[in-house]
Design a protein around this motif. Structure first.
Motif, PDB file in Angstrom:
ATOM      1  N   SER A 139       0.835  -1.204   0.000  1.00 55.14           N
ATOM      2  CA  SER A 139       0.000   0.000   0.000  1.00 55.14           C
ATOM      3  C   SER A 139       0.869   1.252   0.000  1.00 55.14           C
ATOM      4  CB  SER A 139      -0.931  -0.001   1.218  1.00 55.14           C
ATOM      5  OG  SER A 139      -1.777  -1.139   1.203  1.00 55.14           O
ATOM      6  N   ASP A 140       1.946   1.254   0.804  1.00 54.62           N
ATOM      7  CA  ASP A 140       2.902   2.364   0.771  1.00 54.62           C
ATOM      8  C   ASP A 140       3.521   2.484  -0.612  1.00 54.62           C
ATOM      9  OD1 ASP A 140       2.709   3.074   3.557  1.00 54.62           O
ATOM     10  OD2 ASP A 140       3.882   1.287   4.015  1.00 54.62           O
ATOM     11  N   GLU A 143       1.105   4.287  -2.973  1.00 58.68           N
ATOM     12  CA  GLU A 143       1.022   5.716  -2.654  1.00 58.68           C
ATOM     13  C   GLU A 143       2.284   6.455  -3.110  1.00 58.68           C
ATOM     14  OE1 GLU A 143      -1.507   4.451   1.283  1.00 58.68           O
ATOM     15  OE2 GLU A 143       0.426   5.466   1.529  1.00 58.68           O
ATOM     16  N   THR A 144       3.428   5.823  -2.914  1.00 57.27           N
ATOM     17  CA  THR A 144       4.699   6.438  -3.305  1.00 57.27           C
ATOM     18  C   THR A 144       4.782   6.617  -4.817  1.00 57.27           C
ATOM     19  OG1 THR A 144       5.850   5.536  -1.378  1.00 57.27           O
ATOM     20  CG2 THR A 144       7.207   6.160  -3.266  1.00 57.27           C
ATOM     21  N   THR A 190      -0.517  -5.891   1.641  1.00 55.13           N
ATOM     22  CA  THR A 190      -1.306  -4.655   1.686  1.00 55.13           C
ATOM     23  C   THR A 190      -1.632  -4.290   3.129  1.00 55.13           C
ATOM     24  OG1 THR A 190      -3.431  -5.792   1.555  1.00 55.13           O
ATOM     25  CG2 THR A 190      -2.352  -5.216  -0.538  1.00 55.13           C
ATOM     26  N   ARG A 191      -2.042  -3.060   3.318  1.00 57.27           N
ATOM     27  CA  ARG A 191      -2.395  -2.592   4.659  1.00 57.27           C
ATOM     28  C   ARG A 191      -3.605  -3.349   5.204  1.00 57.27           C
ATOM     29  NH1 ARG A 191      -2.267   2.422   3.494  1.00 57.27           N
ATOM     30  NH2 ARG A 191      -0.053   2.637   3.944  1.00 57.27           N
ATOM     31  N   ASN A 211      -2.288  10.398  10.557  1.00 55.90           N
ATOM     32  CA  ASN A 211      -2.562   9.610   9.353  1.00 55.90           C
ATOM     33  C   ASN A 211      -3.925   9.941   8.748  1.00 55.90           C
ATOM     34  OD1 ASN A 211      -0.118   8.287   9.528  1.00 55.90           O
ATOM     35  ND2 ASN A 211      -0.944   6.494  10.584  1.00 55.90           N
ATOM     36  N   ARG A 218       0.234  12.492   0.963  1.00 57.61           N
ATOM     37  CA  ARG A 218       0.138  11.033   0.976  1.00 57.61           C
ATOM     38  C   ARG A 218      -1.212  10.582   1.537  1.00 57.61           C
ATOM     39  NH1 ARG A 218       3.539   6.657   0.649  1.00 57.61           N
ATOM     40  NH2 ARG A 218       5.358   7.997   0.416  1.00 57.61           N
ATOM     41  N   ASN A 219      -1.693  11.278   2.569  1.00 60.78           N
ATOM     42  CA  ASN A 219      -2.979  10.904   3.147  1.00 60.78           C
ATOM     43  C   ASN A 219      -4.122  11.119   2.161  1.00 60.78           C
ATOM     44  OD1 ASN A 219      -1.571  10.326   5.434  1.00 60.78           O
ATOM     45  ND2 ASN A 219      -2.356  12.039   6.653  1.00 60.78           N
ATOM     46  N   ARG A 222      -4.105   8.321  -0.225  1.00 63.78           N
ATOM     47  CA  ARG A 222      -4.590   7.106   0.442  1.00 63.78           C
ATOM     48  C   ARG A 222      -6.118   7.102   0.561  1.00 63.78           C
ATOM     49  NH1 ARG A 222      -1.925   6.809   5.993  1.00 63.78           N
ATOM     50  NH2 ARG A 222      -0.128   6.471   4.621  1.00 63.78           N
ATOM     51  N   SER A 223      -6.691   8.247   0.927  1.00 62.77           N
ATOM     52  CA  SER A 223      -8.128   8.279   1.222  1.00 62.77           C
ATOM     53  C   SER A 223      -9.000   8.593   0.006  1.00 62.77           C
ATOM     54  CB  SER A 223      -8.405   9.309   2.322  1.00 62.77           C
ATOM     55  OG  SER A 223      -8.054  10.620   1.877  1.00 62.77           O
ATOM     56  N   VAL A 226      -6.550   6.289  -4.220  1.00 65.31           N
ATOM     57  CA  VAL A 226      -6.466   4.826  -4.277  1.00 65.31           C
ATOM     58  C   VAL A 226      -7.848   4.176  -4.306  1.00 65.31           C
ATOM     59  CG1 VAL A 226      -5.695   2.754  -3.043  1.00 65.31           C
ATOM     60  CG2 VAL A 226      -4.149   4.718  -3.270  1.00 65.31           C
TER      61      VAL A 226
END
Length: 479
Positions: A139-140, A143-144, A190-191, A211, A218-219, A222-223, A226
């Motif tokens: 998951s990181d 995002e990266t 994955t997370r 977070n 990045r947040n 993620r929210s 993704v």
């Protein structure tokens, strides 16, 4: 919390990544970067479950209190201390003032915190010989890559987070370990898989409230980003894993080709540096990579504008300032790296002390001095034939070695020739132009010359069967 540490699905997935990427070997000690969050707590438990199958010597943990989140950060530290005590895992804790360091160094809080963490982990690992493990996930990884893509990136940006990388030890010098190694055993997980693992195994963890803050890019990815992509393709994590693996293979191939091209462009005519026309004639994809390698440790941090300026110099002559007090220069048929303070005088600085493990500009190239046992040197010299010109018997060095420009009356005994001659005569015989002679590096100790750039070592420090340690000046692109 369950006491069952047998490998389950997540641990088996991590084990597969560890074996595929060769992250750990029997007898290794692992230092877990432990924040107390779900990812790092899962990593700690996974490694405890895999300790016997992997034949690990030990598992330790390290926690950094950044001094930023008040009571919440204090809570995290208390939680980590109790968890490690219950698991009988040795724990090291650092209290840092990230805000003060960020202000002092002109950094953002996130950058300063990352620098402090990794410097601390590297220091601990260097003392114990441990391998540092962080809990970066697939998951990181997604995002990266999306962050890199949004900012504009090349192939390396699309590779995302590597499964392992060197972890330099700040200020390392001399014969000590210059770096540790950092691994990411959960990079295929994955997370959501990790959170399910924690629930299944009864593993407690803490949650960092930052977070959930949308002020961090990045947040937001993620929210918001993704989840939308997962609606388009429910198999998004696996697709990202395939893409990064394939892109990394392509990038590694191009990097290897660029290294070979740079080695082939070396000039061995007594003036050093690289053949300008050969660099200029490389395909664009190789040329930019070769120029970054040419810049040595400064290469990865070069901006696109700096690389483009170096490419322009190859076409039209000129110079470009590089980080670390260096300058890239291209004139006539040659391109080379030199200390920036050599520009006005046309000479090298008064003296550059040569220390194993610390790179410097030598013979127009970024070079890393290394100490090798004779047996290891003999093996390497069969692969890298040019090492013979840049190696000497370290046992015979008087005091310490340093690089300088030639001086009036300098006398040199080329190894194996049975004669001695002044550098003036040596350069005359080699046809080195007068304007270039002050730039040729001369390596000396307290007794005199031990090596001349492009001409090899002095008879006094010739390598013999009795030599114990060999000092090798190895161009970094040969790594």
């Amino acid at each position: 919390m369950t006491n069952d540490r047998r490998p389950d699905g997540l641990a088996q997935k991590a084990l597969a990544a560890i074996r595929r990427e060769r992250l750990l070997a029997p007898g290794d000690t692992v230092l877990v970067a432990l924040s107390g969050g779900a990812d790092s707590m899962a990593l700690l438990h996974v490694l405890l479950a895999l300790r016997v199958p992997l034949k690990l010597a030990g598992i330790e943990a390290a926690h950094v209190h950044h001094g930023l989140r008040g009571e919440e950060a204090d809570r995290d530290e208390r939680f980590v201390r109790e968890a490690c005590r219950n698991l009988s895992v040795p724990l090291s804790v650092l209290h840092a003032d990230v805000r003060a360091q960020a202000k002092q160094n002109g950094q953002g809080l996130e950058e300063a915190g990352r620098h402090i963490r990794y410097a601390y982990f590297a220091e601990l690992a260097a003392k114990s010989g441990a391998v540092v493990a962080t809990a970066h996930t697939l998951s990181d990884q997604m995002e990266t890559v999306l962050l890199h893509l949004a900012r504009g990136c090349g192939l390396r940006g699309l590779c995302g987070i590597p499964a392992q990388r060197p972890l330099p030890l700040a200020g390392a010098a001399g014969d000590g370990p210059p770096e540790a190694r950092l691994i990411r055993p959960l990079i295929d997980c994955t997370r959501s898989e990790i959170e399910e693992y924690c629930t299944r195994q009864g593993i407690a963890f803490v949650t960092d409230s930052t977070n959930r803050e949308d002020s961090y890019a990045r947040n937001r990815i993620r929210s918001r980003v993704v989840p939308e992509l997962e609606r388009l393709n429910p198999g998004l994590p696996a697709a990202f894993a395939r893409m990064t693996r394939r892109v990394r293979e392509d990038a590694d191939y191009l990097e290897g080709q660029a290294s070979e091209a740079l080695c082939a462009a070396r000039r061995e005519d007594g003036r050093g540096g690289y053949d300008r026309s050969r660099l200029r004639g490389l395909p664009a994809a190789l040329r930019s990579r070769a120029l970054r390698k040419l810049a040595g440790p400064a290469g990865p941090g070069l901006s696109e504008a700096q690389v483009e300026a170096m490419e322009h110099c190859l076409q039209a002559s000129g110079a470009v300032s590089l980080p670390g007090g260096l300058q890239f220069r291209a004139e006539r048929e040659r391109a080379w790296i030199q200390p920036a303070d050599a520009v006005k005088s046309g000479m090298l600085p008064a003296e550059i002390r040569v220390q194993p493990g610390i790179s410097f500009a030598f013979y127009g190239r970024i070079t890393m001095p290394k100490l090798l046992p004779l047996e290891e040197y003999e093996k390497e010299s069969k692969i890298h034939k040019n090492l013979l010109k840049y190696a000497l018997n370290y046992d015979k060095i008087s005091g310490y070695a340093a690089v300088r420009s030639r001086q009036p009356g300098d006398f040199f005994h080329p190894a194996g020739r049975g004669v001695g001659k002044t550098l003036k005569k040596l350069f005359n015989e080699a046809g080195v132009p007068a304007q270039e002679r002050e730039r040729i590096p001369v390596l000396c100790d307290r007794q005199g010359i031990v090596l001349v750039g492009g001409f090899g070592c002095d008879e006094r420090v010739r390598i013999t069967p009795d030599t114990r340690q060999v000092l090798v000046l190895k161009p970094l692109e040969a790594e």
